[in-house]
Motif scaffolding. Structure first.
Motif, short mmCIF file in Angstrom:
data_model
loop_
_atom_site.label_atom_id
_atom_site.label_comp_id
_atom_site.label_asym_id
_atom_site.label_seq_id
_atom_site.Cartn_x
_atom_site.Cartn_y
_atom_site.Cartn_z
N ASP A 13 0.87 -1.18 0.00
CA ASP A 13 0.00 0.00 0.00
C ASP A 13 0.91 1.23 0.00
O ASP A 13 1.45 1.60 1.04
N LEU A 14 1.08 1.84 -1.17
CA LEU A 14 2.04 2.93 -1.32
C LEU A 14 1.70 4.12 -0.43
O LEU A 14 2.59 4.70 0.20
N THR A 36 3.24 4.90 -8.52
CA THR A 36 3.86 3.59 -8.35
C THR A 36 5.09 3.62 -7.44
O THR A 36 5.63 2.57 -7.12
N THR A 52 5.43 -0.01 -5.60
CA THR A 52 4.33 -0.97 -5.65
C THR A 52 4.90 -2.30 -6.16
O THR A 52 5.96 -2.33 -6.80
#
Length: 143
Positions: A13-14, A36, A52
């Motif tokens: 979960d960025l 990302t 990610t």
């Protein structure tokens, strides 16, 4: 120019990972952030690239390990004081990490603790009195 290090970490979960690293004192370098990746800066020379899983897979053909159940690396940051060690670990714990997954280390001249980020990556934070360490562990004898 000093050598730089970019530690690349796969995260599930960025947004959560980015918030966690900001809570422990890293700042985002927006030049290298998108949906990302987040580039988290600890110092002029130390960066953590939060990626990610999809982005991380672009850099390796190997499966991504689950850092909660296996370990491939331990990352260690230096601290300016014992208090800074404790503060960073407390911040990690408060931000959703886990304090002290490994034993605390207190050797007088060296003090360290660790924390686990929300994805299971373990970071050690160490303070060392270099002068005292030199007395305890002198360098190799002159030939």
């Amino acid at each position: 120019m000093a050598k730089l290090i970019f530690v690349n970490l796969p995260v599930t979960d960025l947004a959560r990972a980015t918030a966690f690293y900001e809570a422990i004192g890293a700042r985002r370098n927006l030049q290298f952030c998108d949906d990302t990746a987040s580039c988290m800066v600890f110092s002029e020379t130390i960066h953590a690239m939060l990626l990610t899983h999809e982005k991380f897979r672009l850099f390796t053909p190997k499966p991504i390990a689950d850092a909660r159940s296996s370990s491939a690396v331990l990352i260690c940051l230096s601290a300016e004081s014992r208090d800074e060690v404790d503060t960073m670990v407390a911040s990690a714990d408060a931000a959703g990490g886990r304090a002290d997954p490994g034993p605390k280390q207190d050797h007088g001249f060296m003090y360290g603790r660790s924390f686990e980020d929300p994805d299971g990556h373990i970071w050690e934070v160490m303070w060392m009195d270099m002068a005292a360490a030199a007395e305890v562990q002198p360098g190799p004898a002159a030939a």
